[in-house]
Design an enzyme around this catalytic site. Structure first.
Site, PDB file in Angstrom:
ATOM      1  N   SER A 149       0.831  -1.198   0.000  1.00  0.00           N
ATOM      2  CA  SER A 149       0.000   0.000   0.000  1.00  0.00           C
ATOM      3  C   SER A 149       0.873   1.259   0.000  1.00  0.00           C
ATOM      4  CB  SER A 149      -0.974  -0.046   1.189  1.00  0.00           C
ATOM      5  OG  SER A 149      -2.039   0.849   1.015  1.00  0.00           O
ATOM      6  N   ASP A 198      -5.625  -3.687  -2.490  1.00  0.00           N
ATOM      7  CA  ASP A 198      -4.623  -3.368  -1.464  1.00  0.00           C
ATOM      8  C   ASP A 198      -3.931  -4.622  -0.907  1.00  0.00           C
ATOM      9  OD1 ASP A 198      -3.252  -2.318   0.768  1.00  0.00           O
ATOM     10  OD2 ASP A 198      -4.776  -0.780   1.051  1.00  0.00           O
TER      11      ASP A 198
END
Length: 332
Positions: free
Chosen positions: A43, A158
């Site tokens: 991320s 993610d």
């Protein structure tokens, strides 16, 4: 025979806006003369890690230092159809990565891996080849907020869903010593953070005078009840005690701060934070880092991108605080 030089790996964790603290940590490592040979990021950790691997950490720091609420809003490519996510997730990465000397991951001077999640199978995907911009975009696609990224026939989201702090990825890349940066463990609960901003709301009908009247009414009712029903002394005592207890509870309820519900983005991010923390502890127990750096960024919300400069400074401060541990890890 001299022991071989350690291969330093850097595992940069997720955390949205909190993750700008990674920049501060990397600056301190540079000042200490410690340069990782492999980097893995999830991320926001992938975003910062990619910039560092490309030799563009200064450019990134300058870029995030210019972020204010208006600039952040201008980078949001709102997905009006809401298909996949509220935000398209293309503009912020295009705005930063366009013009990079290194277009593909395999061309980076420092080996780099971005961690993402296959939305269909739940597999952990290590992106080590192909477009750097696409890989970082996929790793940062917060479910429900940013639209999933289509890469190689997969829909990716993610990487924090499966691996919030990718220590094991660094080990697989050949690292013998791993420095991990985790920005999520210092988070104060969202409602607790808001507590200082809200004021106690007291009903106009329950001020101090009204409470005195209620107490008087309670005593009068007890007297009338005793006369009408002939309640004994012990029964009356119990009745009065119950009345006092109810009034105490009423006072506490009246004085309790009323907190407005968190916004949609904060709710989504807070839920992700909870999931990440639980999963991360399990993963790191199986593959612990040699040094764990946890910048104190709990007062910064994951959605407060305009506070990037503050996060960078907090990252620097924490890295300097654990400097001795880092040096011992490298030389030990």
């Amino acid at each position: 025979m001299n022991a071989p030089e350690p291969v330093i790996g850097l595992a940069l964790g997720s955390g949205a806006a909190k993750g700008f603290a990674h920049i501060g940590v990397l600056k301190v490592l540079d000042e200490m003369g410690i340069r990782p040979q492999v980097i893995a990021g999830t991320s926001m950790g992938a975003f910062v890690g990619a910039a560092y691997s490309a030799g563009c950490l200064d450019k990134l720091e300058e870029w995030v230092g210019l972020l204010d609420n208006w600039r952040v809003f201008s980078l949001l490519d709102i997905n009006w159809s809401l298909s996949g996510g509220v935000i398209g997730g293309i503009k912020p990465f295009r705005a930063f990565f366009e013009g990079f000397e290194f277009e593909n991951i395999e061309d980076l001077p420092i080996p780099f891996t971005a961690v993402a999640t296959d939305l269909h199978s739940g597999q952990e995907i290590w992106l080590q080849q192909g477009s750097l911009q696409d890989a970082v975009s996929a790793s940062c696609s917060i479910p429900g907020l940013l639209s999933p990224k289509a890469l190689s026939g997969r829909w990716l989201v993610d990487g924090a869903v499966v691996n919030p702090v990718p220590v094991d990825v660094c080990r697989a890349m050949g690292a013998t010593r791993v420095i991990a940066v985790d920005v999520t463990e210092d988070g104060a609960p969202l409602l607790q953070r808001e507590q200082g901003e809200v004021k106690s709301v007291v009903s106009e009908k329950t001020g101090p005078d009204e409470l005195s009247e209620l107490e008087s009414e309670s005593s009068e009712m007890a007297r009338v009840t005793r006369e009408e029903k002939g309640i004994s002394g012990n029964g009356l005592t119990r009745l009065l005690e119950q009345g006092k207890e109810q009034l105490t509870q009423f006072r506490e309820l009246r004085n309790r701060p009323r907190v407005s519900p968190p916004g949609m983005f904060d709710t989504m991010h807070q839920a992700m934070d909870i999931l990440e923390r639980r999963h991360k502890r399990t993963k790191m127990a199986g593959s612990p880092p040699d040094v764990l750096i946890m910048p104190k960024v709990g007062e910064i919300s994951g959605m407060e991108y305009a506070r990037a400069t503050e996060a960078v400074e907090l990252g620097e401060r924490e890295a300097w605080r654990v400097r001795t541990w880092i040096e011992d890890m490298v030389t030990g």
